[in-house]
Design an enzyme around this catalytic site. Structure first.
Site: not given
Ligand code: NVA
Ligand code: CP
Length: 301
Positions: A103, A130, A133, A219, A258, A286
């Site tokens: 990540r 992502h 997801q 989101d 998500c 997930r």
């Molecule tokens: N768009 C959000 C998704 C988190 C799972 C982010 O990148 O913070």
């Molecule tokens: N949706 C998602 O990726 O959640 P987290 O940021 O908690 O991993």
């Protein structure tokens, strides 16, 4: 050749179907109290530059259920890109673990890792994409409203949205994307969707975009690590992009998110807690979707 999963279109439509079918089968097994050790004694390295609840827990649990093991490496552990060049980390990881999930902030860092790794690298979220997801989103849609439904993305054209656009193109889902003008999906992603055979309908009118939807997905307006949050929030609020009962109107559309959600910002508490919601199924999926992915990427099928 080592297969990586940098975005959803690293899979063909056929491979996507295999991952989702495997996920469904593994989900049924869990429901029956069974665990199939498809990745016995295999190890997943999990590298995080950003926080996580779902991604970390679902990957770690998934590896346990598949008979393997996962190692959590947070920002203070590996010091990605700080203690040594990314390519050195990629080569070192390749000597230890069977697969790595990362990540990251910068999507280019993911490309550097994949260029030097000899194990599969899975994108657990970057600023641009992502795809894990998206796998869970597609599994959820397939289980509920179906791939022949009309789905609307309302909100930011962010990482989750971009992978979802590509996933819908691969799955043949009729998608409308509604964003404020300055916060749309990147043109290169729309091109990739077109190459997959299905560019989404793109608009900036939320009311019209959700009117015929079977499912509406949103989101957060400001993603992790993003700057300029106040200005951005104001644009979304003024444009009427909050997913609330007024926007959903007379539709009986189901709702996707998500998570984590900012209640009162991009979505109301009322909508999130209503019978429309699919978000808890989506979050659970997930786990199952990623088990299907790992089984395919690590050659267990
Ligand atoms: N768009 C959000 C998704 C988190 C799972 C982010 O990148 O913070
Ligand atoms: N949706 C998602 O990726 O959640 P987290 O940021 O908690 O991993």
């Amino acid at each position: 050749m080592t297969r990586h999963f940098t975005d959803i279109d690293d899979l063909s439509a056929g491979e996507l179907a295999t991952v989702l079918d495997t996920a469904s089968e593994l989900k049924s097994q869990v429901r029956r109290g069974e665990r199939e050790s498809l990745l016995e004694r295999q190890t997943l390295g999990m590298v995080f530059e950003k926080p996580s609840t779902r991604t970390r827990i679902s990957f770690e649990t998934g590896m346990t259920q598949l008979g393997g093991h996962a190692i959590f490496l947070g920002p203070d552990d590996i010091g990605l890109g700080e203690r040594e060049p990314l390519k050195d980390t990629a080569r070192t990881l390749s000597g230890y673990v069977d697969c790595a999930m990362v990540r990251l902030f910068d999507h280019e860092d993911l490309e550097t890792l994949t260029a030097h790794a000899t194990i599969p690298i899975v994108n657990g979220l970057t600023d641009d994409a992502h795809p894990c997801q998206t796998l869970a989103d597609l599994l959820t849609i397939r289980e509920t409203v179906g791939f022949d439904s009309r789905v609307t993305w309302v909100g930011d054209g962010n990482n989750v949205a971009q992978s979802f656009v590509l996933g819908c193109a691969l799955a043949g889902i009729d998608l409308t994307v509604v964003t404020p003008n300055d916060y749309g999906i990147d043109g290169s992603v729309l091109e990739r969707a077109a190459e997959l055979g299905a560019r989404p309908t793109v608009t900036n009118d939320p009311t019209a975009a959700v009117a015929d939807a079977d499912a509406v997905y949103t989101d957060v307006w400001v993603s992790m690590g993003e700057e300029g949050g106040d200005e951005k929030r104001a644009a979304f609020e003024e444009g009427g992009f909050q997913l609330n009962e007024q926007l959903l109107g007379e539709t009986d559309a189901r709702v996707l998110h998500c998570l984590p959600a900012h209640r009162g910002e991009e979505i109301t508490d009322e909508v999130l807690e209503s019978d429309r919601t699919l978000v808890w199924r989506q979050a659970e999926n997930r786990l199952h979707a990623q088990k299907g992915l790992l089984a395919v990427l690590c050659g267990a099928l």
